[in-house]
Write a protein that holds these residues in place. Structure first.
Motif, mmCIF file in Angstrom:
data_model
loop_
_atom_site.group_PDB
_atom_site.id
_atom_site.type_symbol
_atom_site.label_atom_id
_atom_site.label_comp_id
_atom_site.label_asym_id
_atom_site.label_seq_id
_atom_site.Cartn_x
_atom_site.Cartn_y
_atom_site.Cartn_z
ATOM 1 N N ASN A 187 -4.738 -8.796 -1.004
ATOM 2 C CA ASN A 187 -3.508 -9.141 -1.847
ATOM 3 C C ASN A 187 -3.020 -8.453 -2.982
ATOM 4 O OD1 ASN A 187 -3.132 -10.975 0.806
ATOM 5 N ND2 ASN A 187 -4.098 -12.605 -0.870
ATOM 6 N N ASN A 188 -2.561 -7.454 -3.143
ATOM 7 C CA ASN A 188 -1.968 -6.298 -3.923
ATOM 8 C C ASN A 188 -0.552 -6.534 -4.360
ATOM 9 O OD1 ASN A 188 -2.169 -3.077 -5.791
ATOM 10 N ND2 ASN A 188 -0.672 -3.326 -3.564
ATOM 11 N N ALA A 232 0.127 -2.679 4.538
ATOM 12 C CA ALA A 232 1.099 -3.291 4.944
ATOM 13 C C ALA A 232 2.176 -2.981 4.002
ATOM 14 C CB ALA A 232 0.711 -5.169 4.672
ATOM 15 N N CYS A 233 3.500 -2.866 4.355
ATOM 16 C CA CYS A 233 4.605 -3.203 3.362
ATOM 17 C C CYS A 233 5.468 -2.864 4.077
ATOM 18 C CB CYS A 233 4.315 -0.991 3.441
ATOM 19 S SG CYS A 233 2.894 -0.198 3.251
ATOM 20 N N ARG A 234 6.218 -3.180 2.922
ATOM 21 C CA ARG A 234 8.211 -3.247 3.639
ATOM 22 C C ARG A 234 8.857 -2.581 4.516
ATOM 23 N NH1 ARG A 234 11.839 -5.404 -1.597
ATOM 24 N NH2 ARG A 234 11.047 -2.719 -1.749
ATOM 25 N N ASP A 235 9.090 -1.201 3.721
ATOM 26 C CA ASP A 235 9.602 0.026 4.381
ATOM 27 C C ASP A 235 8.250 0.397 4.987
ATOM 28 O OD1 ASP A 235 10.780 2.334 5.041
ATOM 29 O OD2 ASP A 235 11.981 1.759 3.496
ATOM 30 N N LEU A 236 8.536 0.351 6.404
ATOM 31 C CA LEU A 236 7.707 1.629 7.164
ATOM 32 C C LEU A 236 7.131 3.235 6.594
ATOM 33 C CD1 LEU A 236 7.192 -0.481 10.312
ATOM 34 C CD2 LEU A 236 6.035 -0.176 8.648
ATOM 35 N N VAL A 237 8.904 4.096 6.480
ATOM 36 C CA VAL A 237 8.980 4.975 6.141
ATOM 37 C C VAL A 237 8.431 5.729 5.420
ATOM 38 C CG1 VAL A 237 11.155 6.410 5.294
ATOM 39 C CG2 VAL A 237 11.145 5.448 7.132
ATOM 40 N N LYS A 284 4.185 -3.369 9.550
ATOM 41 C CA LYS A 284 6.108 -3.983 8.644
ATOM 42 C C LYS A 284 5.904 -5.233 7.950
ATOM 43 C CE LYS A 284 10.888 -4.976 8.492
ATOM 44 N NZ LYS A 284 10.639 -4.277 7.306
ATOM 45 N N LEU A 285 5.705 -5.350 6.259
ATOM 46 C CA LEU A 285 5.407 -6.387 5.845
ATOM 47 C C LEU A 285 6.260 -6.815 4.292
ATOM 48 C CD1 LEU A 285 3.852 -9.258 5.489
ATOM 49 C CD2 LEU A 285 2.072 -8.327 4.354
ATOM 50 N N ASP A 286 7.240 -7.976 4.880
ATOM 51 C CA ASP A 286 8.073 -8.050 3.090
ATOM 52 C C ASP A 286 7.670 -9.658 2.712
ATOM 53 O OD1 ASP A 286 10.036 -8.469 1.563
ATOM 54 O OD2 ASP A 286 11.690 -8.395 3.128
ATOM 55 N N ALA A 342 1.198 -1.729 -0.022
ATOM 56 C CA ALA A 342 -0.297 -0.026 0.076
ATOM 57 C C ALA A 342 0.762 0.852 -0.369
ATOM 58 C CB ALA A 342 -0.433 -0.316 1.607
ATOM 59 N N ASN A 343 1.882 1.237 -0.104
ATOM 60 C CA ASN A 343 2.923 2.572 0.065
ATOM 61 C C ASN A 343 2.872 3.218 -1.669
ATOM 62 O OD1 ASN A 343 4.396 -0.212 -1.220
ATOM 63 N ND2 ASN A 343 5.945 1.145 -1.451
ATOM 64 N N SER A 344 2.701 2.941 -2.108
ATOM 65 C CA SER A 344 3.071 3.258 -4.155
ATOM 66 C C SER A 344 2.124 2.655 -4.994
ATOM 67 C CB SER A 344 3.582 2.556 -4.511
ATOM 68 O OG SER A 344 4.155 1.457 -4.870
ATOM 69 N N GLY A 345 1.415 3.047 -5.828
ATOM 70 C CA GLY A 345 1.058 3.338 -7.499
ATOM 71 C C GLY A 345 -0.887 2.677 -6.718
#
Length: 325
Positions: free
Chosen positions: A127-128, A72-77, A99-101, A50-53
């Motif tokens: 599940n995007n 749910a993003c790999r990079d919390l920043v 955080k989710l990688d 959800a951090n982009s696009g």
């Protein structure tokens, strides 16, 4: 002479540009739009990537409808930056970074543990997240799987299965799997499922990406079959060809971008336009539609001939691959 040039522009070029613009607008209309703006107050949604696009626009659309959204993003920043960006225009809903990688199954399990512990209910898992990394880069997940298959399919396979008990308890609930019509070019080869025997690098497109999208589609079919009667609906979605960071690893030459521009003008969607079918499947009433593939906010008939025995075997193989790591 000058007046004749002006006349040419007015009477020839302008109508052509107008016609091209109208064709583009017509295509946008055909792509569909989620028109259901019911309140989702109290409903909890998880959006991976959800951090982009498309993921960002999906989270924004859900917040606009007053939902609680776990980003749910790999990079919390990056996740927190996106929340700040969304809050400039949307004040409703709750946005929760976690955080989710998906390239690390230990991260997937840790995320699922936290969600199960901290949230009494989960109403929709979207599940995007996805990657498209050329095979020549030989990228693998933390657990040694080819990166496209490992992230796009196996990561979401494990995540979904870990959260299924919570989704069943929260029913009616939904799982939305973002695939692509590129699944029609994919192949499920159990003798070379994630490139363990190598790849044909001469192919123009990324076969591993297409294969992973086909795995997504098969996963959606099998999951819907296994969840029949539980109150958990499953929808597989193609968001369309969108302008996002998905293909940032493609390393295309500048002249290919020039050649591609006319096609992009007619076919390329914005991330917001790409999110519409996902939002439609997340919020609209779709009785009897579980297990269907959606595109342009309506059911889509795939050109791929799906075989039930493949979906069952893919599930079993995916389970064995992920249980041993």
């Amino acid at each position: 002479m000058v007046s004749s040039v002006v006349s040419s522009v007015v009477y020839v070029i302008f109508p052509v540009l107008l016609a091209i613009g109208l064709v583009r607008k017509y295509r946008e209309y055909k792509w569909g739009k989620c028109k259901d703006f019911r309140s989702l107050h109290g409903k909890v949604f998880i959006v991976t990537g959800a951090n982009s696009g498309i993921g960002k626009e999906t989270a924004k659309g859900l917040a606009l409808r007053q939902a609680r959204v776990i980003l749910a993003c790999r990079d919390l920043v990056n996740a927190n930056n996106v929340i700040t960006e969304i809050r400039r225009t949307v004040s409703t809903g709750e946005l929760i970074p976690m955080k989710l990688d998906l390239a690390s199954l230990s991260s997937v399990h840790a995320f699922a543990d936290d969600v199960i512990k901290d949230f009494p209910e989960i109403h929709t898992l979207i599940n995007n997240a996805g990657v498209s990394i050329p095979l020549k880069k030989n990228k693998k997940t933390e657990n040694g799987f080819e990166i496209n298959f490992g992230v796009n399919h196996l990561g979401h396979f494990v995540l979904t299965n870990r959260l299924l008990p919570k989704l069943k308890e929260s029913a009616p609930s939904r799982v939305i799997i973002v695939s692509s019509t590129l699944h029609e070019k994919g192949v499920i080869d159990f003798d070379n499922l994630y490139g363990e025997k190598g790849w044909d690098f001469k192919q123009r497109m990324n076969p591993a990406y297409a294969n992973s999208k086909l795995a997504n589609a098969y996963f959606g079919l099998e999951l819907a079959k296994r969840l029949e009667g539980t109150g958990v609906d499953v929808f597989t979605v193609c968001p369309g060809f969108c302008y996002t960071k998905l293909f940032r690893h493609a390393d295309l030459k500048w002249w290919k971008y020039v050649l591609f521009f006319p096609i992009a003008f007619f076919y390329l969607r914005s991330a917001k336009q790409g999110s519409q079918t996902i939002l439609h499947c997340a919020v609209a009433d779709l009785p009897g539609m579980s297990g269907r593939f959606f595109r342009d906010c309506k059911p889509y008939m795939s050109k791929h001939e799906f075989k039930p025995e493949i979906s069952t075997k893919l599930w079993d193989v995916s389970e064995k691959l992920t249980l041993r790591v």
